[in-house]
Structures are given as C-alpha cells and as structure tokens.
Enzyme design. Sequence first.
Site, short mmCIF file in Angstrom:
data_model
loop_
_atom_site.label_atom_id
_atom_site.label_comp_id
_atom_site.label_asym_id
_atom_site.label_seq_id
_atom_site.Cartn_x
_atom_site.Cartn_y
_atom_site.Cartn_z
N ASP A 306 -2.11 -1.93 3.19
CA ASP A 306 -3.42 -1.94 3.82
C ASP A 306 -4.31 -2.82 2.94
O ASP A 306 -3.97 -3.11 1.79
CB ASP A 306 -3.99 -0.51 3.94
C1 BGC Z 1 -7.97 -0.69 7.53
C2 BGC Z 1 -6.75 -1.15 8.31
C3 BGC Z 1 -6.99 -2.52 8.87
C4 BGC Z 1 -7.30 -3.45 7.73
C5 BGC Z 1 -7.53 -4.89 8.15
C6 BGC Z 1 -8.39 -1.72 6.51
O1 BGC Z 1 -9.63 -1.41 5.98
O2 BGC Z 1 -7.70 0.53 6.90
O3 BGC Z 1 -6.49 -0.23 9.35
O4 BGC Z 1 -5.89 -2.94 9.61
O5 BGC Z 1 -8.46 -3.00 7.06
O6 BGC Z 1 -8.72 -5.02 8.81
#
Ligand code: BGC
Length: 794
Positions: A306
């Site tokens: 993530d």
């Molecule tokens: C989130 C993810 C997301 C990623 C990219 C993160 O803050 O937890 O779910 O895909 O950002 O935007």
Amino acid sequence: MRISSKLKVAFVLMCAAGSFKLTAQAQTKQQAPQLRANNVKQIIAAMTLEEKSKLVVGMGFKMPGMPPPVKGKKPEAIDIGGFKLPPSDPDAYNIPEKVPGAAGRTHSIARLGIPSMTVSDGPAGLRIEPIRNNDKSKTYYATAFPVATLLASTWDTELVNRVGVAFGNEVREYGVDILLAPGLNIHRNPLGGRNFEYYSEDPLVAGNMTAAIVRGVQSNGVGTSIKHYAANNQETNRNSINTIVSERAMRELYLRGFEIAVKKSQPWTVMSSYNKLNGTFTSQRRDLLTTILKKEWGFKGFVMTDWFGGVDPVAQMKAGNDLIMPGSPSQSEAIVAAVKNGTLSIVQLNANVERILNIVIKSPSFTKYKYSDKPDLTAHAKVAREAAAQGMVLLKNDDHALPLASAKRVAVFGNTSYDIIAGGTGSGDVNKAYTISLMQGLENAGYKLQEKLSKNYAAYLADMKLKQPKPKNFFDHPAPIPEMDINGIVADEANGADAALITIGRNAGEGADRKLENDYYLSDAEKGLIKSIADAFHAKGKKVIVVLNIGGVIEVASWRDEVDGILLAWQPGLEAGNAIADVLSGKVNPSGKLATTFPVDYKDVPSANNFPGTPADKPEQVIYEEGIYVGYRYYDAAKIKPAYEFGYGLSYTSFKLSNLKLSSTNFAGSITATVTVKNTGDIAGKEVVQLYLSAPKKDMDKPEDELKAFGKTHLLTPGQSQTLSFVIKPADLASFYTNRQAWIADAGKYEVKAGSSSRMIAETASFNLAKDITVEKVNKALVPLQAINELKLK
Ligand code: BGC
C-alpha cells in the site's frame, strides 16, 4: 591556421566520440533483448542490478490536490489523523504523467522494451482527474458504481461480475493497466472508516464478490489489486497499528476471502496492507506473502505495498512483496546496496522482478493498446443503476408502506435527500460527471414533490455550504451540515403531502474511523427530525419512510418504531436517486440482503472493547480477542438478538423455501443440497437462498452455523418456483486446528440449514461424516508472539 587545425582536431575527436556513442547505443539496442510475451527469463538475465531495483520500486507519487514542492523549500509531511505521510518526492512531480489522477506508475526500462504500467484507484469506480490542465476541451469522468457494501448486499455474483466488466472497460479505455481494487477486508467493527469499500463481515461473501468483480474487470485485459492483505480493519493509526490475531482467526476469517478470490479469479496483483500483523508489517512478512499467498494458494501475480506501507524495502523484497509503491529512489538504492553486501539474494530479487514482468507482458501498455478516453459512460450508468437497486435492503415495511405509488405527493426531508452521498471519501471516491439526488430521482419517477419544502432545503444547504470549512487535504472532509429545523413547517407538510420521506446520510473514508456520537448513533437533531415528522404525518394517518444513505452500519433500534418503512439504500453511486426511486416505487422489487449485521447497540459488538486499540489516546496495538467470533458468528453463539441479522432483507412479495434435499445422508467426497423457492405473493421478485452449516463440535469451539453457499433466484413471477442446488465439499466441513497445522473436518453429524437470513431458517437436513478428514495440511505461519499466546486468542 594553428587555430583552425586545433578546431579540426577537436571536430574530428567530437565526431569520433559521437560516433562511438552512437555505435554503443546501437549495439546496446541491438544486443539487448526486447521484452516479449515469452522471454521474461532472458530479459531478467539482461537486466542490470540497478534496472532490477528500479522495476521493483514505483516512480513516486503526486499527492492529489497538493501543489508541487517548492524548489529550495523543504517539502512538508501531510498529517492524516495523526499519521505523517512522508513529503512527496520532488522528482515525482517531474514524472511524465500518463493518466492524471492515477495513483502511481512502475518504471519503464526502455533499453529492454519494458513499458511503465499505470495503476489507479479504487473500489467504486476509476479514480482519475476529470479535467486536464493541458486540454480543457475534453472531460475524463468515470462511473461511480455503488459501494462494495451495497454490491455485496445483492448476493448476486453474476450482477457483480457485470459491474466488473463495465468498470474494467473504463480502466482500459482511460489508459490504466491495473485497478487498485477491490477491497475485501472484513467488517470487524461498524466504526471501520473504510467499511464502505469492503463487502461483508463474512469471508465467503467477501471472497465470492471479489472473485466476481475481479473476473469482470480482468476480462477487459486489465488487472486488479485485491486489498488490503491482511487484517486491515481500521483506520486509526492505520500505518503502524499492531494487529494481534490468532492464526485460526486469520485462516478462517481474515485470509479466507483472499484465498477464495485468489483461487477463483487470479487477480493480477495483491496489495499488502499498512498494519503490522502480530508484530511485523504485513509487507515484511514472508509467511503471509510467500508461504501462504504464493505457495499454499498458488497466487501467480505480484504483491505491491500500500502507498508508503512498511519501513524496510529489503525486508519487503525478502518477504515477497514484489513492488514497493509509490516508490522513492532511496528504496532502490537500499535494494542495490543489500544485494551488493549480500543481505538480499539476487535469486529473491529476480523472483520479484519475474513476477512483475509476467504481469507487464499482459498489460495494455505492453501491447500498446490504443485507448479511446471515451468509455460508454451512458451504458455503464445503466449497470450502476441496476446494481444499486438490486443491492438496496428493505429493512422495515409495516402495513405495506412501500411501494409508494408514483403518482403520490411526497414531502422530502433530510439534507442528504438533496445532497445525496454517492460513495465514500479518500481513494475510494470517484470523480463522476453527476449524481442524481433523491429529489431528482423522485421527480424522474413521476412523484409530485412539495415545492416549498424543497426550496427551503435548497436555500438552507446553499447557505450552510458557504459556511463550511474547505477540506484541508485529500483525506479531510468537512463535518456534515446539521439538519434543518423543520418544526415550524412540518404540520403544513403533513397536510399537503401523501407521505414523508426522510433521508439520513453518513459519509466516511480513508484516514479516520467513524465515531459513536453523531455518526453511529443518530444526532439529537436527526432523532428530533424523525420524531416531529412521524408525529405530524401519523396524526394525519400518513406514512413515514426513512431512507438510509450510509456506507456502514448505524444504530437503528432506538428510532425504528417511529417510522413505517426503512430502506437501506447504502451509497448507491452516481445513479443514486433514480435507483432509490426504482425501489420506492416498486419498479424494482427489493431483493437485497444484509451482508453485515445491524446490532441493537454498539455495546453488543464483539470487538466493542477492542477497537480501535490501546492506549486509548493513541492506539498502537489492537487485540482481536473475539477471534473467529465476528458478526453473526458471535451474535449466534452469544445468543444476542441483533436489530437486523446477517442475511436479512424484506421484499414486496413473499417466498416459501421448501423441499431441502441432500444427495446423501453420508458424506463421501461431496454432497449436493437442493432447495425449492416459490413466490407465494402477488408481485414478481427475487429471493436469496442462504445455506448454513452447523458442524459437530468435538474438542473445538465452533460457530453455531456458518454460511457455506448462497444463490439468488431469477425474477420469479407470482406462483413461480425455482430449485437451486449447492455442492458441499470437504473444505466446507473443516475448521482450522492450529496445533495440528491443518484444516480438519470432524466426524459426526452436520446440519444443513436453508434460509432467507441467518435467523430465518426454513428447512433443515443432516448428514453424517464417518471419519475425520484432514482436508489440508498447511505450513506453520503467522505465529503470534509468546505474550500473545498467553492471551489465549480464539
Ligand atoms: C490506500 C489504498 C490506495 C492507495 C493509492 C492508500 O492510501 O490505502 O487503498 O489504493 O492509497 O491511492
């Protein structure tokens, strides 16, 4: 003369150098193999260590809505609910942007013909910038589909698959390679800020919904990233909370949906989560990412972190977290250094590279797909509207309050009737071209509206919006506008209208969990609103209907008696108002069922005392003391009556389930269960059949019943029947025995229960298993620390 000869020499030298350079380039080009669909290993052999270290680390990140860092000024970290998001890498602002608003890109390595892949959020629709600075003549809106909680409530995997097909077409046509969705974390606690992005409290529902949408999206030749793997069930201190869970609860609950999804749909990628699991960041746990995901389940794609997840790029590589996102040059440098000093083996790095390249060769960027930037948004809005109406759950309908004939005159109350919430916030938000409000939807459906009331609301909301503070950043969302005081006008409205509709709205998203006061519980103003409207309309013998425009569970038990009907509309996407009107009017007969329990009170929630963790002021650790007893598994075992149980949902017609038959009364390999559903009412409708199984409890504590299969009928006309059949396999009988490192089905009597909710069981049958079956032996993994063992987690 001397000068000119010097120049001549210099010229000759320059030419020589130039031509040497040209020859070297030409040679490299000629000698370096170019990536093809069948030469991944050859490409890896030709890659330099530096190139490998770039491929396994993304290109960086531009924070949506944030200005680029100012040259010479130290970039600032962004505070999200106490977590300091690292400052953006200034280089990220120089990345050639392919799809503005996308969340990230992988590096291209032109020398070897490796293209860059673009990845973009999120679960309810493709999240990209709708307007581009360099070209204001076009727009790039995406469809906001209903949120995952609603999709799960359809219990219709064929429909969810169709949502995926439409969704994936937008991914492809807007030039994106991998969608950062779906999310399938378990609804452990109703306050989870991202529950709207997730499907259910039950892993069978979550896993099957995920598989259905993944297959749909990927049928377009683009990828998905199922997230957040794993045990990421809260937003409080989300980037480093230490989640402490027993291996059994992991295997039976928190991993199970991922396992189903991986085995049934082979997502191109899996996103590891932010949290620590039993002491270690998930992106740094080899047992989770390599042993379980890749070896035990046979996952063929790659794992990405993530955004900014974990802390140690080398540990991530070793764990089998193949790609680090969004990526920064320092991570590549650390990887190069580790290979050079022998702390990271090149074999491991090659394995990570290979997994990424195996996906690159499937991507539209590799095949140079000429995307149109013009997906058929009109067709997709139709799919969104259909899915939305199919996933709404009729919670209450006394005395046939609904359907409401569309010629009726309705008084529409509640701010969110006018400002409906299509979906949640954060990366789960979608830049859609429009959202149909409930008002518009009702008008479109032919209802007569109380004009003065609508005008009052419009003026009130316009005024209040001017006073609302602007969001501080992408994660920030302003507090909801307080409900308008209607006491002075409600009597008039009760005189003029045939019925009242009240919408109660809730929003939440990434970066924060929900609160109890004024969120899980209705605010005093909302309770007051419901009471005054109910008093005024009931005094005139008129009905009051509440529409719940929410992304997660709220308290309903204290106020539901005051109203005649409750329609749980969830957050239904861009066609919200039209879809709600479809159900209110009876154009669509509701067939949604809860995939998550509505308890009577928050104190009934099994994790109420363990959410969001300790210490209370800034939680660092959360212990999943309830073990496998989450949702209905807990309420049933503890004999606690919920307000609306798992699987519950009413219809405008009635159904009878009968004739549950098992193919055998002795289990040998598998058993087929058939059950007949008949529409016994006078309106066409669909019913969801749920099959629960109660296993013999030998020497282990087990839930009373667990959902093992479900199916939805087609639209049954009055009097029509349909027989559904389900196959029960050995794995459905098994529980996870931690001490034996195995899934074991205990010998004894199994009860099969067919019902229309977890508590409305119509038919029961049983079969016998003569001998224990060791269904699967697994690796020792996820071992909690000694101190955790002492907690005797269930
Ligand atoms: C989130 C993810 C997301 C990623 C990219 C993160 O803050 O937890 O779910 O895909 O950002 O935007």
